[in-house]
Design an enzyme around this catalytic site. Sequence first.
Site, mmCIF file in Angstrom:
data_model
loop_
_atom_site.group_PDB
_atom_site.id
_atom_site.type_symbol
_atom_site.label_atom_id
_atom_site.label_comp_id
_atom_site.label_asym_id
_atom_site.label_seq_id
_atom_site.Cartn_x
_atom_site.Cartn_y
_atom_site.Cartn_z
ATOM 1 N N LYS A 188 0.799 -1.235 0.000
ATOM 2 C CA LYS A 188 0.000 0.000 0.000
ATOM 3 C C LYS A 188 0.835 1.291 0.000
ATOM 4 O O LYS A 188 0.433 2.285 -0.583
ATOM 5 C CB LYS A 188 -0.939 0.022 1.208
ATOM 6 C CG LYS A 188 -2.153 -0.881 1.068
ATOM 7 C CD LYS A 188 -3.107 -0.671 2.240
ATOM 8 C CE LYS A 188 -4.287 -1.602 2.144
ATOM 9 N NZ LYS A 188 -5.244 -1.389 3.245
ATOM 10 N N ASP B 118 -9.922 3.312 2.111
ATOM 11 C CA ASP B 118 -10.050 2.733 3.459
ATOM 12 C C ASP B 118 -10.679 3.743 4.430
ATOM 13 O O ASP B 118 -11.647 3.434 5.130
ATOM 14 C CB ASP B 118 -8.680 2.304 4.005
ATOM 15 C CG ASP B 118 -8.182 1.016 3.367
ATOM 16 O OD1 ASP B 118 -9.025 0.173 3.003
ATOM 17 O OD2 ASP B 118 -6.959 0.851 3.247
#
Length: 291
Positions: free
Chosen positions: A74, A110
């Site tokens: 990520k 997220d």
Amino acid sequence: MGFSEINGNTRVCGLFGYPVEHSFSPAMHNEAFCHLGLNWVYLPFAVSIDKLKEAVTSICSLNLVGVNVTVPHKQRVLQFVDELEPAARIIGAVNTIVNHNGKLIGYNTDGQGFVQSLASEANFYPRGKKAIIIGAGGAARAVAVQLALSGLQSLYITNRNQEKAEELAWHINKSAATAISTIPWESNLLEQSVAASDLVVQATSLGMSPHVDQVPVFPFHVLTSQHLVYDLIYNPGQTSFLKKAATQGSRTMNGLGMLLYQGVLAFQLWTGVKAPVEVMRYRLLQQFDPK
Ligand code: NDP
């Protein structure tokens, strides 16, 4: 559609991670495509760290619509995309890439997924509210940044590694008007910060299966029915932290909503179509059984 109906027009997206075997995302997205009759497929790609750059380049070469990005890529993937949307830049992590005609845009859904789940499932809107977050890892970072970008008035951060909490606070201070304070780990100051907060976010990995009895040191006695307590963990569905909060009369939420809505937002970025949220939730729930 089923896999036997894949043809030359099928649009392809997927997941880059390592490992990817345990991901719930393929089932969730493929169920949604199927439900809407979209000729799309979502595939898992096990991409090792040394192959990440090549894999990102392949998004354009293979004309993929986009991918989700998960552990351990990520942060590292940031350098390989062409553009970052603001939340991804501030968080310093990308979990969704969209291929816009050969230009790769990095998003982070997220934190947005977390805020969306607060709105959809608890009718809670961060603007003007106060929150405390326990933890300063990757998930805490996404949540804290998005809360700040959503107009949170003040945020307390506490983390075992104080330097990480300070660094996160400094980062948010640069980008949002939210007042940020760090609280030393397990300090008595936690009591007044919790008492002053509307929202408590448990963002450490303590209590995650199989270590379900672990709980961070926390002044549970200060919690009341006015608090919304959110544990980012979704397995188990009710952590020891949430159980203790519930005995104080607080409203509680687990991390399933964040998991669901990060996927919903990615789905909408790729397809431009409203995601079938309840179909996706049902498919997620089928894959594990939150107690
Ligand atoms: P990270 O490894 O990036 O961060 C872990 C966090 O937990 C850090 O704050 C770390 O503190 C803390 N921690 C770990 N062990 C201990 C310990 N023994 N005592 C005190 N603190 C500890 O992980 P993530 O941020 O990615 O994940 C954190 C949690 O969030 C996980 O349970 C994960 O399942 C959940 N999650 C949920 C998502 C969802 O969609 N619902 C998405 C992503 C994660 P320190 O910095 O001091 O090491």
